[in-house]
Design an enzyme around this catalytic site. Structure first.
Site, PDB file in Angstrom:
ATOM      1  N   LYS A  34       0.849  -1.185   0.000  1.00 40.68           N
ATOM      2  CA  LYS A  34       0.000   0.000   0.000  1.00 40.68           C
ATOM      3  C   LYS A  34       0.889   1.240   0.000  1.00 40.68           C
ATOM      4  CE  LYS A  34      -2.185   1.763   3.743  1.00 40.68           C
ATOM      5  NZ  LYS A  34      -2.109   3.222   3.723  1.00 40.68           N
ATOM      6  N   ASP A  61      -3.323   4.327  -1.869  1.00 37.74           N
ATOM      7  CA  ASP A  61      -4.227   4.795  -0.793  1.00 37.74           C
ATOM      8  C   ASP A  61      -4.113   6.315  -0.668  1.00 37.74           C
ATOM      9  OD1 ASP A  61      -5.702   5.080   1.575  1.00 37.74           O
ATOM     10  OD2 ASP A  61      -4.021   4.481   2.845  1.00 37.74           O
ATOM     11  N   LYS A  63      -7.016   8.167  -0.882  1.00 38.38           N
ATOM     12  CA  LYS A  63      -8.331   8.574  -0.342  1.00 38.38           C
ATOM     13  C   LYS A  63      -8.850   9.838  -1.006  1.00 38.38           C
ATOM     14  CE  LYS A  63      -7.510   6.594   4.271  1.00 38.38           C
ATOM     15  NZ  LYS A  63      -6.061   6.254   4.218  1.00 38.38           N
ATOM     16  N   TYR A  64      -9.090   9.749  -2.313  1.00 39.01           N
ATOM     17  CA  TYR A  64      -9.547  10.939  -3.051  1.00 39.01           C
ATOM     18  C   TYR A  64     -10.853  11.466  -2.478  1.00 39.01           C
ATOM     19  CZ  TYR A  64      -6.170   9.325  -6.570  1.00 39.01           C
ATOM     20  OH  TYR A  64      -5.040   8.914  -7.231  1.00 39.01           O
ATOM     21  N   ASP A  66     -12.897  15.027  -3.467  1.00 39.07           N
ATOM     22  CA  ASP A  66     -12.901  16.333  -4.131  1.00 39.07           C
ATOM     23  C   ASP A  66     -14.153  16.385  -5.002  1.00 39.07           C
ATOM     24  OD1 ASP A  66     -11.993  18.789  -5.362  1.00 39.07           O
ATOM     25  OD2 ASP A  66      -9.940  18.178  -4.904  1.00 39.07           O
ATOM     26  N   THR A 125     -10.591   4.418  11.069  1.00 39.90           N
ATOM     27  CA  THR A 125     -10.555   3.609  12.305  1.00 39.90           C
ATOM     28  C   THR A 125     -10.121   4.430  13.516  1.00 39.90           C
ATOM     29  OG1 THR A 125      -8.372   2.930  11.578  1.00 39.90           O
ATOM     30  CG2 THR A 125     -10.133   1.358  11.251  1.00 39.90           C
ATOM     31  N   ARG A 216       2.663  -0.366  10.924  1.00 43.78           N
ATOM     32  CA  ARG A 216       3.649  -0.279  12.014  1.00 43.78           C
ATOM     33  C   ARG A 216       4.003  -1.595  12.698  1.00 43.78           C
ATOM     34  NH1 ARG A 216       0.660   4.973  14.238  1.00 43.78           N
ATOM     35  NH2 ARG A 216      -1.016   3.754  13.276  1.00 43.78           N
TER      36      ARG A 216
HETATM   37  O1  C5P Z   1       0.650   1.315  10.909  1.00 48.08           O
HETATM   38  P1  C5P Z   1      -0.761   0.889  10.772  1.00 48.08           P
HETATM   39  O2  C5P Z   1      -0.946  -0.601  10.671  1.00 48.08           O
HETATM   40  O3  C5P Z   1      -1.649   1.518  11.805  1.00 48.08           O
HETATM   41  O4  C5P Z   1      -1.179   1.465   9.364  1.00 48.08           O
HETATM   42  C1  C5P Z   1      -2.496   1.535   8.951  1.00 48.08           C
HETATM   43  C2  C5P Z   1      -2.528   2.069   7.552  1.00 48.08           C
HETATM   44  O5  C5P Z   1      -3.871   2.052   7.103  1.00 48.08           O
HETATM   45  C3  C5P Z   1      -2.056   3.516   7.423  1.00 48.08           C
HETATM   46  O6  C5P Z   1      -1.313   3.604   6.225  1.00 48.08           O
HETATM   47  C4  C5P Z   1      -3.321   4.319   7.294  1.00 48.08           C
HETATM   48  O7  C5P Z   1      -3.168   5.439   6.447  1.00 48.08           O
HETATM   49  C5  C5P Z   1      -4.271   3.335   6.678  1.00 48.08           C
HETATM   50  N1  C5P Z   1      -5.656   3.502   7.095  1.00 48.08           N
HETATM   51  C6  C5P Z   1      -6.632   3.569   6.143  1.00 48.08           C
HETATM   52  N2  C5P Z   1      -7.934   3.714   6.497  1.00 48.08           N
HETATM   53  C7  C5P Z   1      -8.284   3.766   7.785  1.00 48.08           C
HETATM   54  C8  C5P Z   1      -7.304   3.674   8.771  1.00 48.08           C
HETATM   55  C9  C5P Z   1      -5.978   3.535   8.387  1.00 48.08           C
HETATM   56  O8  C5P Z   1      -6.328   3.480   4.968  1.00 48.08           O
HETATM   57  N3  C5P Z   1      -9.564   3.841   8.091  1.00 48.08           N
END
Ligand code: C5P
Length: 241
Positions: A34, A61, A63-64, A66, A125, A216
């Site tokens: 990603k 990723d 997340k558009y 607009d 999240t 992470r």
């Molecule tokens: O490091 P971690 O496992 O927390 O990374 C989560 C990834 O998922 C991040 O790159 C974050 O931008 C992405 N994310 C997402 N949508 C969410 C929450 C997190 O795309 N609702």
């Protein structure tokens, strides 16, 4: 699908070189990579070419969110880059999602390019019921996620990005062909960082998630390969669909 193919590693790093090291080291242990706003802002499309060269699927990723015309044009560029998945915020509205689906479909037909899966971001999240209330949204998180999922399906999106805690309700409501991808996944006992609505990989997959995104817990580990192997084992135990 193999258990490992369900894992997308979030390349949330600050250099092309670090991303390349991770792709080389982990490409045999995850399904794809990603690329989010940090790495894309830093390194640009070059990083997408590097991942493609390694033969792995890309989830772009960005997340558009607009006006419809702008998102549709950005989506065209994502198709041209050959990404396997990209996403838009469902809260950008029905017309925005529909424009994106139409434009990508047309471009991929006309130029014989593979059409990426287009996923809609439901609620991040990191958000809680209190955040929703601050935003002036009266519904609770679970009801709001289902309502956003309905909008995404109606607009022709392939699926959604959602917290593992909402997967079961989404799967029950939208059936087996609707793609559900979950970030905020944490092995049991691991640091949850900024995710308020997380779950283990096993629980996310058992609830019906197609893909999980993990960053992470892998990036910060002394032995990232070992973490990936454990994730694969956990996914296998969940007896995915
Ligand atoms: O490091 P971690 O496992 O927390 O990374 C989560 C990834 O998922 C991040 O790159 C974050 O931008 C992405 N994310 C997402 N949508 C969410 C929450 C997190 O795309 N609702």
């Amino acid at each position: 699908m193999k258990a490992q193919d369900r894992i997308f590693l979030a390349l949330d790093v600050n250099s092309y070189r670090r991303a390349e090291e991770l792709v080389t080291r982990l490409k045999d242990y995850v399904g794809g990579f990603k690329v989010g706003s940090q790495l894309f802002t830093r390194a640009g499309p070059r990083v997408l070419r590097m991942i493609k060269k390694a033969g792995k699927p890309i989830f772009l990723d960005l997340k558009y969110h607009d006006i419809p015309a702008t998102v549709a044009r950005a989506a065209e560029e994502a198709v041209r880059h050959g990404v396997s998945i990209f996403n838009v915020h469902i809260s950008g509205g029905y017309e925005m999602m529909w424009a994106c689906v139409e434009t990508c479909g047309k471009l991929s037909r006309e130029k014989s390019l593979p059409k990426p899966l287009i996923l809609g971001v439901t609620l991040l999240t990191s958000l809680t019921d209190a955040d929703l209330s601050d935003l002036g949204i009266q519904r609770r998180i679970d009801a709001q996620v289902l309502s956003l999922g309905r909008m995404a399906q109606k607009a022709g999106l392939d699926g959604v990005v959602a917290s593992p805690q909402e997967v079961k309700a989404l799967r029950d409501a939208f059936g087996k062909d609707f793609i559900i991808l979950c970030p905020g996944v944490r092995p049991a006992g691991a640091n949850k960082h900024d995710h308020h609505r997380s779950a283990t990989p096993k629980d996310a997959i058992a609830a019906g998630a197609d893909y999980i995104v993990v960053g992470r817990p892998i990036l910060d580990a002394p032995d990232p390969v070992l973490v990936c192997q454990r994730l694969i084992q956990e996914i296998k135990q969940a007896s995915p669909r």
